[in-house]
Enzyme design. Structure first.
Site, PDB file in Angstrom:
ATOM      1  N   ASP A 228       0.850  -1.191   0.000  1.00  0.00           N
ATOM      2  CA  ASP A 228       0.000   0.000   0.000  1.00  0.00           C
ATOM      3  C   ASP A 228       0.883   1.237   0.000  1.00  0.00           C
ATOM      4  O   ASP A 228       1.893   1.261  -0.702  1.00  0.00           O
ATOM      5  CB  ASP A 228      -0.927  -0.059   1.228  1.00  0.00           C
ATOM      6  CG  ASP A 228      -2.233   0.696   1.026  1.00  0.00           C
ATOM      7  OD1 ASP A 228      -2.236   1.917   1.263  1.00  0.00           O
ATOM      8  OD2 ASP A 228      -3.231   0.070   0.638  1.00  0.00           O
ATOM      9  N   HIS A 312      -2.820   6.100   4.098  1.00  0.00           N
ATOM     10  CA  HIS A 312      -3.720   5.013   3.717  1.00  0.00           C
ATOM     11  C   HIS A 312      -3.227   3.665   4.254  1.00  0.00           C
ATOM     12  O   HIS A 312      -3.994   2.890   4.857  1.00  0.00           O
ATOM     13  CB  HIS A 312      -3.828   4.984   2.189  1.00  0.00           C
ATOM     14  CG  HIS A 312      -4.909   4.118   1.636  1.00  0.00           C
ATOM     15  ND1 HIS A 312      -4.691   2.796   1.297  1.00  0.00           N
ATOM     16  CD2 HIS A 312      -6.201   4.370   1.355  1.00  0.00           C
ATOM     17  CE1 HIS A 312      -5.819   2.280   0.822  1.00  0.00           C
ATOM     18  NE2 HIS A 312      -6.753   3.210   0.847  1.00  0.00           N
ATOM     19  N   SER A 510     -11.444  -0.082   0.838  1.00  0.00           N
ATOM     20  CA  SER A 510     -10.029  -0.194   1.223  1.00  0.00           C
ATOM     21  C   SER A 510      -9.863  -0.681   2.648  1.00  0.00           C
ATOM     22  O   SER A 510      -8.922  -1.403   2.971  1.00  0.00           O
ATOM     23  CB  SER A 510      -9.332   1.165   1.118  1.00  0.00           C
ATOM     24  OG  SER A 510      -8.798   1.394  -0.146  1.00  0.00           O
TER      25      SER A 510
END
Length: 563
Positions: A228, A312, A510
């Site tokens: 990621d 994220h 996500s």
């Protein structure tokens, strides 16, 4: 309390998952700001104006790197076939660039660390000698497929850009929202035009994360791979190279290998015989991946604006920490702060780790993937051969794959999640596609859905970790200095881009994916000792046992969470 749901896809009499008419609607056209595309040397494939062979359907929209094609090694080593490909490319004014390493050196690099896999070597395209042409990998691919026996070149492919599956409010100065703009969700006036979700928001966390015991007396902790945006500093996510038995594992050499191998896609030999950088912007996005730190916080240095997806990966890791504190997370940075992932970089990571596992090295028990793309060739999951085969290799070794379903409010297959359920072979660990739930249990309006989405988990208004150094320039709308009255302390309204508290609120499939991945990891550990093989023989036996354990755990989850 986390909310997970399993809903088996409806099947026909032959046991095949039913698809509805909506499956055959065109994929939504991703909305990516032009300046973001330029950073990556990329383009959105628009079916309206994309050339395609006579008799072939118009392609689905997708995002791809304009100057790169992925080649299998055996094709590159077939001189006669490469000459045919060269002739086909000349017809559209292009050629394959002469690059710094020769084929023998490519093979040597592969032996050293796995490099790019044998079916996914990125090759740079350039204008043919004397040609004045805009290099476009899609046009080149059509020329190759039209000028060479398709059976020999059907594995040559675009280098897709995968997009993240989280929800932002588009506040960043770079503009746009790859995963939600143009996604078919209607404007909702009562909720501010964004479905009521908004974007990444800082908050104060008054609770505490679950305690983490010492390492197991026998065996090892479950390892969850999160490829990621990397890892950001947070007191509850300690690195194992800083403290003994830390929660986060990072591998700087792997980051360097990803970048060094990827640089061949932005450099070539110039007419003077010297190495030259062809695409400086794309080179910069590659160089960003050397640092495992979670994204470059600032998108616009002169403005101080935050990238919309910085944090994220840290948010995903924090969700695993809350649910499966006894596990470990391997954080690999493949995503830039604007939320895009080069397919070739992701393939390189998967190849490296599967090779390592097969040789008796570090074992990955679960992969949590929070990104994806639309396949330009319509409605045939088997055509996503590269990503499909790499994930299958890991599943053969006992790794459970958990993938986010995507945020387009669409029924169009979103890969790799759409591969779930395509092949439930008995000798492979399961693959799960996960949609997002609202806090009260309804499916979030942005979440993709089709027969391949059988799992759902909390994916809206989630609380998790963010890097404590994440602080943009917007500041508070209202600020009153100390001493305004009776010695009062400084006062301010909420500073929406100051995340120094280390906690935030965010949304997207996500984040539904790592919740399910963490649940799988926790149950794998509870099912018995996880062994670390020492050689290839032990690795092969461990893989067989791991597949059986993974299937048992997922079947138990189906029984427990079934709708």
């Amino acid at each position: 309390m986390r909310n997970i749901r399993y809903q088996q896809a409806l099947e026909n009499a032959e046991g095949q998952a039913l698809a509805n008419d909506a499956d055959f609607r065109p994929a939504p056209l991703p909305t990516i700001p032009e300046q973001v595309l330029r950073r990556h040397g990329a383009r959105v494939l628009d079916p309206v104006n994309a050339p395609h062979a006579d008799g072939e359907p118009a392609p689905n929209p997708t995002i791809y790197r304009t100057g790169v094609l992925l080649f299998p090694s055996d094709v590159l080593q077939d001189e006669a076939l490469m000459r045919q490909i060269g002739v086909a490319l000349v017809t559209v004014g292009m050629r394959i660039a002469e690059q710094e390493r020769e084929q023998e050196q490519y093979r040597e690099q592969e032996n050293v660390w796995g490099g790019y896999s044998e079916d996914a070597r990125p090759m740079l395209l350039r204008p043919a000698d004397g040609a004045s042409v805009v290099v476009d990998a899609w046009v080149a691919l059509q020329a190759i497929r039209g000028g060479v026996d398709p059976g020999q070149v059907d594995r040559i492919a675009l280098d897709h850009l995968l997009i993240t599956a989280s929800y932002t409010d588009g506040r960043s100065g770079i503009g746009g929202e790859p995963a939600t703009d143009g996604n078919g969700v209607p404007e909702l006036r009562r909720s501010g035009g964004n479905g009521g979700y908004g974007g990444r928001v800082p908050l104060a966390f008054a609770g505490s994360v679950p305690s983490r015991g010492g390492p197991p007396a026998d065996g090892r902790r479950a390892l969850v791979l999160i490829p990621d945006s990397g890892y950001g500093e947070h007191p509850d996510l300690q690195r194992d190279d800083v403290v003994n038995d830390g929660f986060i594992n990072v591998e700087p050499q792997l980051q360097n290998d990803i970048v060094d191998s990827g640089l061949q896609t932005v450099t070539a030999i110039d007419p003077a015989g010297q190495q030259a950088v062809i695409d400086p912007a794309a080179k910069q996005t590659l160089e960003e991946l050397r640092n495992v730190e979670d994204g470059s916080p600032i998108a616009q240095p002169l403005v101080g604006d935050l990238y919309p997806y910085t944090g994220h990966g840290t948010f995903c890791a924090g969700l695993v920490r809350q649910i499966a504190p006894e596990a470990r997370v391997k954080a690999v940075r493949v995503m830039t702060g604007d939320g895009l992932v080069k397919e070739s970089a992701l393939l390189a990571v998967l190849k490296r780790l599967s090779d390592r596992m097969r040789g008796g090295g570090e074992v990955v028990d679960v992969i949590s993937l929070s990104c994806g793309y639309f396949e330009e060739r319509q409605l045939d999951p088997e055509l996503t051969t590269k990503l499909n085969e790499h994930l299958d290799e890991l599943r053969d070794l006992g790794t459970v794959v958990v993938a986010a379903a995507g945020n387009y409010a669409s029924t169009t297959p979103f890969f790799p999640a759409a591969l779930a359920g395509e092949d439930d072979a008995a000798e492979r660990a399961p693959m799960l596609a996960v949609g997002a739930l609202n806090p009260e249990g309804t499916v979030a309006i942005f979440s993709n859905y089709n027969s391949w989405v059988e799992w759902f988990a909390d994916g809206a208004m989630l609380v998790s970790t963010l890097p404590t150094n994440l602080n943009g320039s917007y500041g508070a709308d209202i600020r009153v200095e100390a001493g305004a009255v009776f010695g009062s302390p400084a006062r301010a309204s909420l500073d929406r881009d100051n995340f120094s508290s280390g906690w935030g609120l965010w949304h997207g499939t996500s984040f539904a994916a790592p919740i399910v991945a963490a649940e799988v990891a926790k149950r794998l550990m509870a099912a018995g000792t996880l062994q670390q093989p020492q050689n290839t023989h032990e690795a092969a036996q461990r893989a067989k046992d791991a597949v059986q354990r993974a299937q048992m755990v997922v079947n138990e989850m189906k029984d427990e969470f079934g709708a």
